[in-house]
Write a protein that holds these residues in place. Structure first.
Motif: not given
Length: 452
Positions: A443-452
């Motif tokens: 998934k290219s649009d994945w955002v890790p939780p710590h960056r959300r």
């Protein structure tokens, strides 16, 4: 002629400061009283009588496999009273009295002591000590014959200077004991019935008291506290180390080996420091055992190298094996010649074929591996479904990729390859490739939780 052997094992051992009866405290992993029993059983036709008291049920349970007559002494009133409890069970022939807290007595010493015991002779084991404080002294007449034993608290100043001491270990006929023991008196400083008073009775009846001495003082040293227990442990281990070196083993440090059972060695065996051997263990010619390894009830074949910190229990290694470091071979493991078990590998109830390798971080249980199998790092056999155990069969020449889960019951055919990271649940045919993993996605649009 049979010999009645009376083993006194009724004492509480309060100085041990333990809930465990004193005679059950171990030397080399085995209760003290069992060492005494094994020495006694070396005598021809020995009939055992064990006098129990404090912790009697635990002593009986510990010796449930021993053919012995257990006799209860509810109140400890001295050694004479303890032996008297067995009189109804004794024959009229030779009787040997031993102590359950004197664990290092040797069979040849007992055999020598019993020689000549008959209607006209009894025998007493004595020892000469430079500092005999606390021991009963052997009193002799002008002809040098032993006529009495005087306990320390009852001895005169002249008698206290005598250096020949009583060990308490003696032998007489049952006929004599049945006549003498009922005559014992408790009129002494301890208020106890001393078995040693029969020496004077024998002298009065002109029954000659034959005296013998053990090979070493350690044979007659008793245990009253944990300090003395530790001292005898070290003596026993020292003797074991000397035996092993005479039989062909090199010990990196003879003072740092623990033999808690029966260890046999071949020629040119090397044992590094801190190793522990329990149960029945055999090391064939050329075996090397790395530091701090524990081997229990196992046979290690010739020219096998066991690296440091390895635990082996109930296993057989055919020879030329390579084990460890930090490996664990559990009961039922059988390694064919040249098999290799590496670091952080655990096996149980597994047969590993000739030349096969399990080199890293794996668990192989309830399995059978053929020849020249390679098990990749992180592989496990999933042998338990929560209720039952199931087997995994792996044919000759199989290659299992790293981080694979092999779900039993399972058969992997000869020459097959298991792709790394696979979960295998079905039979794998000979010479095939099995891949048991989902296709990689991204998934290219994945955002890790710590960056959300």
């Amino acid at each position: 002629m049979s010999t009645d052997v009376v083993i006194l094992a009724a004492g509480q051992g309060s100085r041990m400061r333990s809930r465990l009866p004193k005679v059950l405290h171990p030397i080399a992993g085995k209760p003290m009283v069992r060492h005494v029993i094994e020495a006694a059983e070396s005598l021809e036709e020995a009939r055992l009588h064990v006098v129990v008291g404090h912790g009697a049920d635990r002593v009986r349970e510990s010796l449930s496999d021993v053919s012995a007559n257990f006799v209860m002494q509810e109140e400890q009133r001295g050694t004479g009273d303890a032996v008297a409890r067995t009189l109804d069970a004794l024959g009229d022939g030779p009787v040997l009295v031993l102590y359950g807290d004197v664990p290092l007595i040797q069979p040849d010493t007992l055999a020598a002591l019993m020689e000549g015991v008959d209607a006209h002779h009894m025998a007493l084991l004595t020892v000469r000590m430079a500092h005999p404080h606390g021991y009963g002294r052997i009193v002799r007449d002008e002809q040098g014959r032993a006529t009495a034993i005087v306990e320390e608290k009852d001895a005169s100043e002249a008698q206290k200077r005598i250096q020949e001491c009583n060990t308490g270990i003696l032998a007489a006929t049952g006929a004599h004991l049945k006549r003498w023991l009922p005559q014992l008196s408790s009129d002494n400083a301890q208020g106890e019935y001393y078995l040693t008073d029969i020496i004077a009775m024998a002298a009065a009846e002109e029954v000659e008291v034959l005296t013998r001495e053990p090979h070493g003082h350690y044979e007659v040293q008793g245990v009253n506290d944990r300090v003395q227990l530790s001292a005898l442990e070290r003596i026993h281990q020292h003797h074991q180390a000397q035996r092993l070196m005479r039989e062909g083993a090199t010990l990196a440090d003879p003072g740092r080996i623990e033999v808690r059972g029966e260890l046999s060695v071949g020629r040119d065996v090397f044992i590094d420091v801190g190793c522990v051997f329990e149960g029945t263990v055999s090391l064939a010619d050329g075996v090397v055992v790395g530091a701090y390894s524990v081997i229990r009830d196992a046979h290690i074949g010739e020219d096998t190298t066991i690296e440091a910190h390895t635990l082996i229990e109930g296993a057989e290694i055919a020879g030329a094996g390579q084990i460890g470091p930090f490996a664990r071979l559990r009961p039922g493991t059988r390694l064919a010649r040249g098999a290799r078990i590496g670091n952080f590998v655990e096996t149980k109830n597994a047969r590993i074929g000739e030349g096969s390798k399990i080199n890293h971080l794996s668990y192989i249980g309830d399995s059978e591996l053929g020849r020249d199998v390679n098990i990749g790092a992180g592989t496990i056999t999933c042998n338990y479904d929560g209720v039952s155990k199931h087997r995994t069969e792996i044919g000759d020449g199989v290659f299992v990729g790293s981080n694979s889960a092999l779900v039993a019951p399972l058969r992997i055919g000869r020459g097959a390859t298991i792709a790394a990271g696979s979960t295998i649940t079905d039979t794998v045919d000979d010479d095939s490739l099995a891949i048991g993993r989902s296709r990689q996605t991204q998934k290219s649009d994945w955002v890790p939780p710590h960056r959300r």
